[in-house]
Design an enzyme around this catalytic site. Structure first.
Site, PDB file in Angstrom:
ATOM      1  N   GLY A  91       0.937  -1.134   0.077  1.00 23.62           N
ATOM      2  CA  GLY A  91      -0.032   0.054  -0.176  1.00 23.62           C
ATOM      3  C   GLY A  91       0.825   1.423   0.089  1.00 23.62           C
ATOM      4  N   SER A  92       0.431   2.253   0.528  1.00 22.71           N
ATOM      5  CA  SER A  92       1.381   3.635   0.608  1.00 22.71           C
ATOM      6  C   SER A  92       2.368   3.549   1.110  1.00 22.71           C
ATOM      7  CB  SER A  92       0.301   4.525   1.520  1.00 22.71           C
ATOM      8  OG  SER A  92       1.087   5.551   1.707  1.00 22.71           O
ATOM      9  N   HIS A  95       4.800   0.910  -0.761  1.00 19.88           N
ATOM     10  CA  HIS A  95       5.544   1.698  -1.903  1.00 19.88           C
ATOM     11  C   HIS A  95       6.591   2.474  -1.415  1.00 19.88           C
ATOM     12  CE1 HIS A  95       5.256   4.339  -5.498  1.00 19.88           C
ATOM     13  NE2 HIS A  95       5.473   5.154  -4.363  1.00 19.88           N
ATOM     14  N   LYS A 114      -1.639 -12.540  -5.153  1.00 21.70           N
ATOM     15  CA  LYS A 114      -1.310 -12.404  -6.717  1.00 21.70           C
ATOM     16  C   LYS A 114      -2.620 -12.064  -7.471  1.00 21.70           C
ATOM     17  CE  LYS A 114       2.530 -15.567  -7.551  1.00 21.70           C
ATOM     18  NZ  LYS A 114       2.829 -16.969  -7.707  1.00 21.70           N
ATOM     19  N   HIS A 176       3.317   0.221  12.667  1.00 22.18           N
ATOM     20  CA  HIS A 176       2.301   0.678  13.430  1.00 22.18           C
ATOM     21  C   HIS A 176       2.046  -0.094  14.674  1.00 22.18           C
ATOM     22  CE1 HIS A 176      -1.139   3.387  14.447  1.00 22.18           C
ATOM     23  NE2 HIS A 176      -2.015   2.891  13.629  1.00 22.18           N
ATOM     24  N   GLU A 300      -7.310  30.318   2.469  1.00 24.97           N
ATOM     25  CA  GLU A 300      -6.394  31.043   2.944  1.00 24.97           C
ATOM     26  C   GLU A 300      -5.648  30.227   4.189  1.00 24.97           C
ATOM     27  OE1 GLU A 300      -8.033  34.933   4.373  1.00 24.97           O
ATOM     28  OE2 GLU A 300      -6.145  35.154   5.630  1.00 24.97           O
TER      29      GLU A 300
HETATM   30  N1  LIG Z   1      -0.591   4.910   5.055  1.00 25.15           N
HETATM   31  C1  LIG Z   1      -0.039   5.771   6.042  1.00 25.15           C
HETATM   32  O1  LIG Z   1       0.075   6.860   5.681  1.00 25.15           O
HETATM   33  C2  LIG Z   1       0.698   5.047   7.046  1.00 25.15           C
HETATM   34  C3  LIG Z   1       1.668   5.919   7.945  1.00 25.15           C
HETATM   35  C4  LIG Z   1       2.425   5.308   8.983  1.00 25.15           C
HETATM   36  C5  LIG Z   1       2.084   3.915   9.140  1.00 25.15           C
HETATM   37  N2  LIG Z   1       1.196   3.199   8.423  1.00 25.15           N
HETATM   38  C6  LIG Z   1       1.038   1.820   8.920  1.00 25.15           C
HETATM   39  O2  LIG Z   1       1.682   1.051   7.858  1.00 25.15           O
HETATM   40  C7  LIG Z   1       1.051  -0.295   7.529  1.00 25.15           C
HETATM   41  C8  LIG Z   1       0.578  -0.235   6.006  1.00 25.15           C
HETATM   42  O3  LIG Z   1      -0.387   0.770   5.873  1.00 25.15           O
HETATM   43  P1  LIG Z   1      -0.616   1.089   4.166  1.00 25.15           P
HETATM   44  O4  LIG Z   1      -1.422   2.546   4.421  1.00 25.15           O
HETATM   45  O5  LIG Z   1       0.582   1.212   3.518  1.00 25.15           O
HETATM   46  O6  LIG Z   1      -1.518   0.125   3.874  1.00 25.15           O
HETATM   47  P2  LIG Z   1      -3.105  -0.443   3.742  1.00 25.15           P
HETATM   48  O7  LIG Z   1      -3.487   0.656   2.222  1.00 25.15           O
HETATM   49  O8  LIG Z   1      -3.696  -0.046   4.776  1.00 25.15           O
HETATM   50  O9  LIG Z   1      -2.947  -1.779   3.152  1.00 25.15           O
HETATM   51  C9  LIG Z   1      -2.748  -2.315   1.972  1.00 25.15           C
HETATM   52  C10 LIG Z   1      -1.946  -3.660   1.587  1.00 25.15           C
HETATM   53  O10 LIG Z   1      -2.711  -4.467   2.457  1.00 25.15           O
HETATM   54  C11 LIG Z   1      -2.970  -5.582   1.511  1.00 25.15           C
HETATM   55  N3  LIG Z   1      -4.024  -6.459   2.085  1.00 25.15           N
HETATM   56  C12 LIG Z   1      -5.207  -6.088   2.265  1.00 25.15           C
HETATM   57  N4  LIG Z   1      -5.905  -7.096   2.657  1.00 25.15           N
HETATM   58  C13 LIG Z   1      -5.285  -8.276   2.512  1.00 25.15           C
HETATM   59  C14 LIG Z   1      -5.413  -9.503   2.655  1.00 25.15           C
HETATM   60  N5  LIG Z   1      -6.720 -10.157   3.205  1.00 25.15           N
HETATM   61  N6  LIG Z   1      -4.439 -10.346   2.355  1.00 25.15           N
HETATM   62  C15 LIG Z   1      -3.280 -10.137   1.978  1.00 25.15           C
HETATM   63  N7  LIG Z   1      -3.171  -8.650   1.631  1.00 25.15           N
HETATM   64  C16 LIG Z   1      -4.201  -7.749   1.983  1.00 25.15           C
HETATM   65  C17 LIG Z   1      -3.382  -4.982   0.141  1.00 25.15           C
HETATM   66  O11 LIG Z   1      -3.100  -5.851  -0.842  1.00 25.15           O
HETATM   67  P3  LIG Z   1      -4.188  -5.712  -2.119  1.00 25.15           P
HETATM   68  O12 LIG Z   1      -3.868  -4.658  -2.975  1.00 25.15           O
HETATM   69  O13 LIG Z   1      -3.914  -7.188  -2.621  1.00 25.15           O
HETATM   70  O14 LIG Z   1      -5.496  -5.588  -1.527  1.00 25.15           O
HETATM   71  C18 LIG Z   1      -2.258  -3.858   0.244  1.00 25.15           C
HETATM   72  O15 LIG Z   1      -0.865  -4.477  -0.253  1.00 25.15           O
HETATM   73  C19 LIG Z   1      -0.310  -0.289   8.580  1.00 25.15           C
HETATM   74  O16 LIG Z   1       0.172  -0.735   9.559  1.00 25.15           O
HETATM   75  C20 LIG Z   1      -0.395   1.253   8.894  1.00 25.15           C
HETATM   76  O17 LIG Z   1      -0.855   1.697  10.217  1.00 25.15           O
HETATM   77  C21 LIG Z   1       0.575   3.538   7.446  1.00 25.15           C
END
Ligand SMILES: NC(=O)c1ccc[n+]([C@@H]2O[C@H](COP(=O)([O-])OP(=O)(O)OC[C@H]3O[C@@H](n4cnc5c(N)ncnc54)[C@H](OP(=O)(O)O)[C@@H]3O)[C@@H](O)[C@H]2O)c1
Length: 400
Positions: A91-92, A95, A114, A176, A300
């Site tokens: 995810g974010s 990446h 996959k 997290h 603003e």
């Molecule tokens: N986003 C932020 O700004 C941020 C900041 C700091 C910390 N974090 C932490 O970083 C971690 C990741 O967060 P994120 O925001 O990057 O990701 P996210 O959008 O919450 O998660 C996306 C990932 O999870 C996978 N996923 C979801 N359901 C699944 C399942 N049942 N089986 C296998 N894969 C599954 C998705 O794969 P598919 O594409 O296959 O669905 C995708 O690769 C979390 O712990 C979050 O709290 C996030």
């Protein structure tokens, strides 16, 4: 072609890493220089400093802060030379952290399902199936450091499958504190014979990547849940640098997750959106046009005033506005604080009691979570305030 691209990216990231940090002359700095009445910015007191680590006096509280200077790239490569970093989820954060690790030259592989959207996204970013892109199980088996960046709810649903693969000698990494801290709900009970660490960037994964490419680093929290090897903290700091952190603030898993959930529901996103909506609605009900209501509420704020707070603090922003604005704003800030504090208290308790994590898990484990999220975004996008905002933004000098 791919390797040419990779080595170009590597060279460019090396240049970024070694580039001297230049103090940019910002708009706010220019304002500061031209307004003698504005107080100069106080620098924090570094009460103790060894290379790469500082004890900083934050308003009377002394805290440990690590910085990346102690971990030049050669040292990182040496430190992780026997490791395979298996980054699970794209995810974010997956990446941003994954691409930064790759550009830093570390041995990183991605693990995602996959049939999911992430598999395609990872391929678009140059991860190659069978080389450095695998399904979740295969990546975990190959990895020595398992970076669990699945969505927080997926960390829970996949745990029964993942846990047996976290064998002695591996390290488990989170961004997290959610899963281990709320283990009563998530069932994420970490094996007792592995190091469990956290690096939580204080921003979106997109920002993790952008700041790295600019040769800067994001602020992150670092914490240790379990130290079996005696090296857990050191590993967390090294990984923090490797994923693109600049400064790392030492905390605990629990404090990280409480403050993070509270902050994003409050001033960072939920609270501020609620304030915008309430102020806009009243202006519209009192007969103001959409453009006037939007300009006085959002434009603003984001374009002129909030950047000043970001640069030099609230007193600086007050000092940079008119006497009339300053008087009213200072008076009303007390009313807002008094009225809002009970709501913030309620929010903190909701986090502590696990209500927020429960809701996040229920929402995140829906099979249609991406579609459900898109539906909510469409509702927000079509609100009058944000439609007005689109028109206002189109008139900014850079967009006109
Ligand atoms: N986003 C932020 O700004 C941020 C900041 C700091 C910390 N974090 C932490 O970083 C971690 C990741 O967060 P994120 O925001 O990057 O990701 P996210 O959008 O919450 O998660 C996306 C990932 O999870 C996978 N996923 C979801 N359901 C699944 C399942 N049942 N089986 C296998 N894969 C599954 C998705 O794969 P598919 O594409 O296959 O669905 C995708 O690769 C979390 O712990 C979050 O709290 C996030």
């Amino acid at each position: 072609m791919a390797s040419k691209h990779t080595s170009r990216a590597l060279r460019s990231s090396l240049r970024q890493l070694s580039a001297p940090r230049v103090q940019q002359r910002t708009f706010a700095a220019a304002v500061n220089a031209s307004r003698p009445t504005l107080q100069k910015v106080a620098t924090p007191a570094f009460v103790q400093q060894t290379r790469g680590m500082k004890t900083v006096d934050f308003a009377g509280d002394k805290e440990v802060v690590y910085e990346r200077d102690d971990w030049p790239r050669d040292k990182l490569l040496e430190y992780f030379k026997n490791d395979t970093l298996a980054l699970i989820g794209y995810g974010s954060q997956g990446h941003g952290q994954g691409l930064n690790l790759r550009d830093n030259g570390l041995n990183v592989i991605i693990g995602v399902r996959k049939d999911g959207a992430s598999w395609k996204e990872a391929q678009q970013d140059g991860w190659v199936p069978g080389t450095n892109l695998f399904d979740v199980d295969e990546a975990i088996q190959k990895g020595t450091i398992i970076m669990n960046l699945l969505s927080d709810s997926a960390q829970s649903t996949t745990w029964p499958r993942i846990k047996p693969m976290l064998t002695k000698g591996k390290t488990l990494y989170f961004s997290h504190g959610f899963s281990p801290v709320f283990r009563d709900q998530t069932k994420v009970d970490c094996p007792s014979d592995i190091d469990v660490i956290l690096v939580a960037p204080k921003g979106s994964g997109r920002t993790v990547r952008t700041l790295f490419r600019e040769g800067r680093g994001i602020n992150s929290s670092v914490a240790v849940w379990q130290d079996v090897t005696g090296k857990a903290e050191e590993k967390a700091i090294a990984l923090g640098v490797a994923i693109g952190s600049g400064y790392m603030y030492k905390t605990t898993f629990q404090k990280e997750v409480y403050s993070d959930l509270y902050g994003e529901r409050g001033c960072l996103m939920g609270g501020i959106h609620g304030m915008f909506l309430a102020q806009y609605e009243v202006l519209r009900e009192k007969g103001h046009s959409p453009s006037e209501a939007f300009n006085e509420t959002v434009e603003e704020a984001t374009q002129s005033l909030y950047p000043l707070i970001g640069q030099n603090g609230m007193d600086y922003m007050y000092a940079a506005c008119s006497t009339t604005a300053r008087r009213g704003a200072i008076d009303w800030s007390k009313r807002f604080k008094d009225n809002l504090k009970p709501l913030f208290d309620e929010l903190y308790e909701s986090v502590r009691e696990g209500k927020e994590t429960q809701r996040a898990m229920e929402y995140g484990s829906r099979s249609d979570y991406r579609e459900a999220f898109e539906k909510e975004m469409e509702e927000i996008r079509s609100m009058e305030i944000w439609r007005a905002g689109k028109a206002v933004r189109s008139l900014r000098p850079e967009n006109a």
